[in-house]
Write an enzyme that holds these catalytic residues in place. Structure first.
Site, PDB file in Angstrom:
ATOM      1  N   ASP A   1      44.511  27.678  51.473  1.00 37.67           N
ATOM      2  CA  ASP A   1      44.576  26.228  51.354  1.00 37.67           C
ATOM      3  C   ASP A   1      45.607  25.589  52.273  1.00 37.67           C
ATOM      4  O   ASP A   1      45.372  24.530  52.862  1.00 37.67           O
ATOM      5  CB  ASP A   1      44.815  25.813  49.898  1.00 37.67           C
TER       6      ASP A   1
ATOM      7  N   HIS B   1      49.536  32.009  53.601  1.00 39.87           N
ATOM      8  CA  HIS B   1      48.577  30.916  53.812  1.00 39.87           C
ATOM      9  C   HIS B   1      48.648  29.787  52.792  1.00 39.87           C
ATOM     10  O   HIS B   1      47.882  28.837  52.872  1.00 39.87           O
ATOM     11  CB  HIS B   1      47.150  31.488  53.869  1.00 39.87           C
ATOM     12  N   HIS B   2      49.553  29.900  51.809  1.00 39.65           N
ATOM     13  CA  HIS B   2      49.704  28.804  50.847  1.00 39.65           C
ATOM     14  C   HIS B   2      50.823  27.832  51.238  1.00 39.65           C
ATOM     15  O   HIS B   2      51.062  26.868  50.499  1.00 39.65           O
ATOM     16  CB  HIS B   2      49.981  29.349  49.449  1.00 39.65           C
ATOM     17  N   ALA B   3      51.498  28.083  52.354  1.00 43.42           N
ATOM     18  CA  ALA B   3      52.552  27.173  52.796  1.00 43.42           C
ATOM     19  C   ALA B   3      51.931  25.976  53.508  1.00 43.42           C
ATOM     20  O   ALA B   3      51.119  26.138  54.424  1.00 43.42           O
ATOM     21  CB  ALA B   3      53.526  27.902  53.719  1.00 43.42           C
TER      22      ALA B   3
END
Length: 305
Positions: A164, A121-123
């Protein structure tokens, strides 16, 4: 039975065991699923084909996708991701994306399905970060929306770190509602804006955490009215996790998984579960925590379908 997705490429062979990211956990989770009788053998896992560039470009810039697939990612971006971009790491990322997309398709058919990887989920659209190369949930959501298989999606992200990248990819897309319940004091220091963010204080334990999750999930389901839920079940809120600052026990994580599956499936909504973060050096303990997701999914399929 709960459809469970696994691919041997989930473990990039050229990432050393001493790396900060516990790459071996994906094989350990698959083995744990077999040991617990959730599948009978490796042959019973659903096996995805690697995601093509056309899928990846639904959520990511074409130039970045090409850099990954040709292993030409600039060194500063490699450092931000945390991996040297080798052929194995690129293939692992493509298969994890495809595994989450397959979990979503199977969830629509069976009520629920779970990947043994995913939750990157940080990509962001233009590059990876924090051990995340491609945002598998974002790509899978974009793919099913483009195909018309669903019209509204809810992402429930319960990793200890804010989702994010997912929030930013969908910040202007009203079809996708993003919920993140995370430790406010943890990385990333500069938070994105999800449709709903619940930032919990350092040291939050089982009771307060479960109460916050219960309320946030109920509110998000009501606000989004989704056809499909993606659930990022990171186990890094556990008190023994190296990168988490919350204080959940094994029992708290188990209760969380039951809570999410029951909240979603009782409403007749399909749910696709992905692994998310978990950074314990003890792979056996880590695999047991991650497999709570698959155990709860299996029980919910029995109860609600």
């Amino acid at each position: 039975m709960l459809p469970i997705i696994h691919h041997e490429a989930y473990v990039a062979r050229d990432v050393p065991a001493t790396h900060r990211f516990p790459m071996g956990k994906f094989r350990a989770v698959a083995e744990r699923c077999i040991a617990e009788g959730l599948v009978r053998s490796f042959d019973e896992f659903h096996r995805p084909m690697p995601a093509p560039a056309s899928w990846l470009q639904l959520a990511h810039d074409a130039a970045y996708v090409d850099q990954v697939l040709t292993q030409s990612v600039p060194e500063p971006l490699e450092r931000r991701i945390g991996f040297k971009m080798t052929a194995d790491v690129a293939m692992r990322s493509r298969c994890a994306v495809a595994g989450t997309a397959l979990a979503a398709r199977l969830a629509l058919d069976h009520g629920a399905a779970c990947n043994t990887a995913g939750g990157s989920h940080h990509a962001f659209a233009d590059g990876g970060a924090g051990f995340c190369v491609f945002n598998d949930v974002a790509v899978a959501a974009c793919l099913l929306l483009a195909e018309g298989a669903v019209s509204r999606v809810l992402v429930i992200d319960l990793d200890v770190h804010q989702g994010d990248g997912t929030a930013r990819i969908f910040e202007n897309d009203p079809r996708v509602f993003t919920l993140s319940v995370h430790c406010e004091e943890n990385w990333p220091r500069r938070k994105a804006v999800s449709d709903r963010d619940v930032g919990l204080p350092k040291g939050t334990g089982d009771a307060a955490y479960l109460s916050a999750v219960r309320d946030a999930v109920a509110d998000a389901l009501e606000a989004s009215r989704p056809d499909l839920v993606f659930y990022n079940a990171g186990v890094d809120p556990h008190r023994e996790d190296r990168l988490g600052l919350l204080d959940l026990s094994d029992e708290g994580l188990a209760a969380r998984e039951v809570l999410v599956f029951e909240s979603v499936m009782a409403r007749g909504i399909a749910i696709a579960g992905v692994l998310g973060g978990g950074y314990s050096r003890d792979l056996d303990a880590l695999a047991r925590r991650h497999t709570l997701l698959h155990r709860a999914g299996a029980a919910a399929v029995k109860a609600y379908t």
